[in-house]
Design a protein around this motif. Sequence first.
Motif, PDB file in Angstrom:
ATOM      1  N   HIS A  70       0.810  -1.219   0.000  1.00 10.15           N
ATOM      2  CA  HIS A  70       0.000   0.000   0.000  1.00 10.15           C
ATOM      3  C   HIS A  70       0.848   1.276   0.000  1.00 10.15           C
ATOM      4  O   HIS A  70       0.357   2.334  -0.390  1.00 10.15           O
ATOM      5  N   SER A  71       2.090   1.182   0.463  1.00 12.82           N
ATOM      6  CA  SER A  71       2.924   2.395   0.569  1.00 12.82           C
ATOM      7  C   SER A  71       4.274   2.276  -0.130  1.00 12.82           C
ATOM      8  O   SER A  71       4.962   3.272  -0.313  1.00 12.82           O
ATOM      9  N   GLY A  72       4.676   1.071  -0.532  1.00 10.44           N
ATOM     10  CA  GLY A  72       6.061   0.819  -0.891  1.00 10.44           C
ATOM     11  C   GLY A  72       6.554   1.411  -2.193  1.00 10.44           C
ATOM     12  O   GLY A  72       7.773   1.400  -2.440  1.00 10.44           O
ATOM     13  N   TYR A  73       5.652   1.932  -3.045  1.00  7.63           N
ATOM     14  CA  TYR A  73       6.113   2.565  -4.281  1.00  7.63           C
ATOM     15  C   TYR A  73       6.338   4.069  -4.095  1.00  7.63           C
ATOM     16  O   TYR A  73       6.863   4.738  -4.977  1.00  7.63           O
ATOM     17  N   LEU A  74       5.971   4.593  -2.943  1.00 11.74           N
ATOM     18  CA  LEU A  74       6.057   6.038  -2.714  1.00 11.74           C
ATOM     19  C   LEU A  74       7.455   6.610  -2.962  1.00 11.74           C
ATOM     20  O   LEU A  74       7.580   7.691  -3.571  1.00 11.74           O
ATOM     21  N   PRO A  75       8.556   5.948  -2.536  1.00 10.37           N
ATOM     22  CA  PRO A  75       9.882   6.519  -2.824  1.00 10.37           C
ATOM     23  C   PRO A  75      10.153   6.696  -4.313  1.00 10.37           C
ATOM     24  O   PRO A  75      10.771   7.680  -4.723  1.00 10.37           O
ATOM     25  N   ALA A  76       9.701   5.742  -5.145  1.00  7.27           N
ATOM     26  CA  ALA A  76       9.892   5.878  -6.591  1.00  7.27           C
ATOM     27  C   ALA A  76       9.029   6.997  -7.149  1.00  7.27           C
ATOM     28  O   ALA A  76       9.460   7.752  -8.039  1.00  7.27           O
ATOM     29  N   LEU A  77       7.791   7.132  -6.636  1.00  9.85           N
ATOM     30  CA  LEU A  77       6.903   8.200  -7.114  1.00  9.85           C
ATOM     31  C   LEU A  77       7.502   9.563  -6.814  1.00  9.85           C
ATOM     32  O   LEU A  77       7.492  10.461  -7.675  1.00  9.85           O
ATOM     33  N   ALA A  78       8.040   9.740  -5.602  1.00  6.66           N
ATOM     34  CA  ALA A  78       8.641  11.015  -5.215  1.00  6.66           C
ATOM     35  C   ALA A  78       9.922  11.280  -6.004  1.00  6.66           C
ATOM     36  O   ALA A  78      10.172  12.402  -6.455  1.00  6.66           O
ATOM     37  N   ARG A  79      10.728  10.254  -6.181  1.00  5.01           N
ATOM     38  CA  ARG A  79      11.962  10.419  -6.958  1.00  5.01           C
ATOM     39  C   ARG A  79      11.657  10.864  -8.389  1.00  5.01           C
ATOM     40  O   ARG A  79      12.395  11.665  -8.978  1.00  5.01           O
ATOM     41  N   ASP A  80      10.533  10.382  -8.937  1.00  7.54           N
ATOM     42  CA  ASP A  80      10.202  10.659 -10.338  1.00  7.54           C
ATOM     43  C   ASP A  80       9.346  11.898 -10.526  1.00  7.54           C
ATOM     44  O   ASP A  80       8.823  12.115 -11.623  1.00  7.54           O
ATOM     45  N   GLY A  81       9.169  12.717  -9.471  1.00  7.56           N
ATOM     46  CA  GLY A  81       8.544  14.016  -9.693  1.00  7.56           C
ATOM     47  C   GLY A  81       7.393  14.393  -8.800  1.00  7.56           C
ATOM     48  O   GLY A  81       6.986  15.559  -8.788  1.00  7.56           O
ATOM     49  N   PHE A  82       6.817  13.457  -8.038  1.00  6.45           N
ATOM     50  CA  PHE A  82       5.724  13.822  -7.145  1.00  6.45           C
ATOM     51  C   PHE A  82       6.247  14.702  -6.015  1.00  6.45           C
ATOM     52  O   PHE A  82       7.247  14.360  -5.374  1.00  6.45           O
ATOM     53  N   ARG A  83       5.559  15.815  -5.750  1.00  6.89           N
ATOM     54  CA  ARG A  83       6.003  16.746  -4.717  1.00  6.89           C
ATOM     55  C   ARG A  83       4.878  17.155  -3.767  1.00  6.89           C
ATOM     56  O   ARG A  83       5.067  18.037  -2.930  1.00  6.89           O
ATOM     57  N   GLY A  84       3.722  16.547  -3.890  1.00  6.64           N
ATOM     58  CA  GLY A  84       2.598  16.950  -3.051  1.00  6.64           C
ATOM     59  C   GLY A  84       2.662  16.345  -1.668  1.00  6.64           C
ATOM     60  O   GLY A  84       3.565  15.568  -1.338  1.00  6.64           O
ATOM     61  N   GLY A  97       8.149   5.426   8.392  1.00  6.68           N
ATOM     62  CA  GLY A  97       9.516   5.818   8.720  1.00  6.68           C
ATOM     63  C   GLY A  97      10.421   4.626   8.975  1.00  6.68           C
ATOM     64  O   GLY A  97      11.650   4.735   8.851  1.00  6.68           O
ATOM     65  N   LEU A  98       9.833   3.481   9.324  1.00  2.00           N
ATOM     66  CA  LEU A  98      10.600   2.241   9.479  1.00  2.00           C
ATOM     67  C   LEU A  98      10.606   1.433   8.186  1.00  2.00           C
ATOM     68  O   LEU A  98      11.650   0.941   7.747  1.00  2.00           O
ATOM     69  N   LEU A  99       9.432   1.257   7.587  1.00  2.00           N
ATOM     70  CA  LEU A  99       9.275   0.342   6.463  1.00  2.00           C
ATOM     71  C   LEU A  99       9.961   0.816   5.188  1.00  2.00           C
ATOM     72  O   LEU A  99      10.619   0.030   4.504  1.00  2.00           O
ATOM     73  N   LEU A 100       9.794   2.097   4.855  1.00  2.00           N
ATOM     74  CA  LEU A 100      10.280   2.552   3.550  1.00  2.00           C
ATOM     75  C   LEU A 100      11.805   2.585   3.465  1.00  2.00           C
ATOM     76  O   LEU A 100      12.373   2.077   2.489  1.00  2.00           O
ATOM     77  N   PRO A 101      12.526   3.166   4.446  1.00  2.00           N
ATOM     78  CA  PRO A 101      13.992   3.080   4.366  1.00  2.00           C
ATOM     79  C   PRO A 101      14.495   1.639   4.380  1.00  2.00           C
ATOM     80  O   PRO A 101      15.454   1.310   3.672  1.00  2.00           O
ATOM     81  N   ASP A 102      13.855   0.782   5.166  1.00  2.00           N
ATOM     82  CA  ASP A 102      14.257  -0.620   5.197  1.00  2.00           C
ATOM     83  C   ASP A 102      14.048  -1.267   3.833  1.00  2.00           C
ATOM     84  O   ASP A 102      14.892  -2.043   3.366  1.00  2.00           O
ATOM     85  N   SER A 103      12.931  -0.951   3.174  1.00  4.84           N
ATOM     86  CA  SER A 103      12.678  -1.482   1.839  1.00  4.84           C
ATOM     87  C   SER A 103      13.753  -1.033   0.858  1.00  4.84           C
ATOM     88  O   SER A 103      14.283  -1.841   0.086  1.00  4.84           O
ATOM     89  N   GLY A 104      14.093   0.263   0.890  1.00  6.40           N
ATOM     90  CA  GLY A 104      15.136   0.766   0.003  1.00  6.40           C
ATOM     91  C   GLY A 104      16.479   0.108   0.267  1.00  6.40           C
ATOM     92  O   GLY A 104      17.212  -0.239  -0.672  1.00  6.40           O
ATOM     93  N   ARG A 105      16.792  -0.086   1.544  1.00 12.09           N
ATOM     94  CA  ARG A 105      18.061  -0.717   1.911  1.00 12.09           C
ATOM     95  C   ARG A 105      18.101  -2.168   1.423  1.00 12.09           C
ATOM     96  O   ARG A 105      19.115  -2.614   0.865  1.00 12.09           O
ATOM     97  N   TYR A 129      14.483   1.444  -6.023  1.00  7.93           N
ATOM     98  CA  TYR A 129      14.807   2.734  -5.411  1.00  7.93           C
ATOM     99  C   TYR A 129      15.787   2.473  -4.281  1.00  7.93           C
ATOM    100  O   TYR A 129      16.046   1.318  -3.912  1.00  7.93           O
ATOM    101  N   THR A 130      16.331   3.527  -3.746  1.00  9.13           N
ATOM    102  CA  THR A 130      17.369   3.410  -2.723  1.00  9.13           C
ATOM    103  C   THR A 130      16.847   3.835  -1.360  1.00  9.13           C
ATOM    104  O   THR A 130      15.762   4.433  -1.236  1.00  9.13           O
ATOM    105  N   GLU A 131      17.643   3.562  -0.328  1.00  9.21           N
ATOM    106  CA  GLU A 131      17.300   4.041   1.004  1.00  9.21           C
ATOM    107  C   GLU A 131      17.217   5.564   1.023  1.00  9.21           C
ATOM    108  O   GLU A 131      16.342   6.139   1.687  1.00  9.21           O
ATOM    109  N   ARG A 132      18.087   6.232   0.295  1.00 11.96           N
ATOM    110  CA  ARG A 132      18.045   7.704   0.238  1.00 11.96           C
ATOM    111  C   ARG A 132      16.742   8.180  -0.402  1.00 11.96           C
ATOM    112  O   ARG A 132      16.130   9.150   0.076  1.00 11.96           O
ATOM    113  N   ASP A 133      16.294   7.511  -1.473  1.00 15.30           N
ATOM    114  CA  ASP A 133      15.008   7.869  -2.080  1.00 15.30           C
ATOM    115  C   ASP A 133      13.884   7.756  -1.054  1.00 15.30           C
ATOM    116  O   ASP A 133      12.989   8.617  -0.992  1.00 15.30           O
ATOM    117  N   ALA A 134      13.921   6.692  -0.258  1.00 17.65           N
ATOM    118  CA  ALA A 134      12.871   6.475   0.737  1.00 17.65           C
ATOM    119  C   ALA A 134      12.893   7.561   1.806  1.00 17.65           C
ATOM    120  O   ALA A 134      11.835   8.091   2.193  1.00 17.65           O
TER     121      ALA A 134
END
Length: 488
Positions: A70-84, A97-105, A129-134
């Motif tokens: 439900h949330s795991g594509y958000l880092p790629a969406l933000a990296r590719d231009g989403f800013r809202g 804050g736990l799941l997304l950086p861990d997923s990127g890592r 995507y990367t941990e930094r993207d997350a």
Amino acid sequence: MTDTPTLRFLGAAGTVTGSRYLIDTGRLRVLVDCGLFQGYKQLRERNRQPFPVDPATIDAVLLTHAHLDHSGYLPALARDGFRGPVWCTSGTRELCGLLLPDSGRLLEEEAEFARRHGYSRHAQPRPLYTERDARDALGLLRDCDFDRTRELAPGIRASFRPAGHILGAAQITLEIDGVRVHFSGDLGRPDDALMRPPAPRPDCDVLVCESTYGDRAHAAVDPDRELSVAVRRVIARGGVVVVPAFAVGRAQSLLLHLARLRQRGELPAVPIFLNSPMAVDATALYHRHGGEHRLGEEECRRMYETAHFVHSVEESKALNRRSGPMIIISASGMATGGRVLHHIAAFGPDPRNAILLSGYQAGGTRGASLAAGAKTLRMFGRDVPIRAEVVQLQGYSAHADADELLAWMREGGSRPAVAYVTHGEPNASDTLRRRIQNELGWTCRVPEHLEQVRLDAQRPAASETAASPARSEGARHRTAPAARSRPA
């Protein structure tokens, strides 16, 4: 630019993963959930495809909860231009804050491991995507309290209601110029041992409902006894119990039941390890959000103290050199990645050991292969023999079953003009669709991937009652609305 509000199913149509729903009003584009596709390779490959609309043209994201589907594509969406802004409950924000950086890592580690060992078809495999993207994406998350309404734009409002399931999980209602679209999110169970039950379904004109267990009812089993019998059998033969578990929700539920068994003297005094730094941190979050679950302070403390927490990679590797008896709880829940793969590789070949599957196993995952009786698992570029006992626990699902979903619909607010059944494998979704039509008498459909439907046909007329059967479903479109600039 579209002249009529539309809903487009960008994910979770025909599959139980990749939850993504795009609302386009002509003035505003809102994405409800931004999940990863998981399971079968043809589904996972959708994560690598260009997003169906330009991410920069999406004005806001609303998250039902933090699980990666439900949330795991958000880092790629933000990296590719989403800013809202990304609106969610505080529990969801903290868990992301736990799941997304861990997923990127993990994505980075898997790409590097594949490169070093040469089992990718790409010479230089790259992570999605990367941990930094997350971590960059986390800066977009904003809190929205339960049972509060937030105006996204004039005439467009969103509200969040408790869904049970996991910490922070929400149902979301979007009101668009008088049309109410309600998204169930993942609904929890009314009698869950850990989480409070979902809030009743509100009045709505369009319902989008999950169907993970839409074709079955959960077995009437005592989860304490079920777990005790399985664990004691393995311990008696000196074996190791490996439990793949989602770091958020399932790990905490398992710790709760193990703590209860130990307190009653029904569990032998063997070491229990929670080998997931994210699960360790998530367990601490459950302490801070006591209002969302059923546990008192004392039982919450016992749950927290039941297991030895494993933090470092070195400690994790050391577990694989230990002998049983012992219990290891580790992520991920469907054995798609993470530290649990190393434990399955280490202990899966020994028939004294056991692998306990504690939740839903989506098609195409290693967990689903284990549940189907696979004798080998492909991991780390090799086939690992599985001789350990495999047990599918029946009493630990955090999803409502078909009967519970129907009760939630029936006992809720006014009858919707149309219900869309999503977030389920094809048989589960279609079985629930038939039951909704036959037992509730509602208009109901299972949408197709990328299908678009108009919402203006669901607008309540002044002379209609909320339950009027005269409303039509409206024309369907299968093309994306034209790209347009973000409003000023």
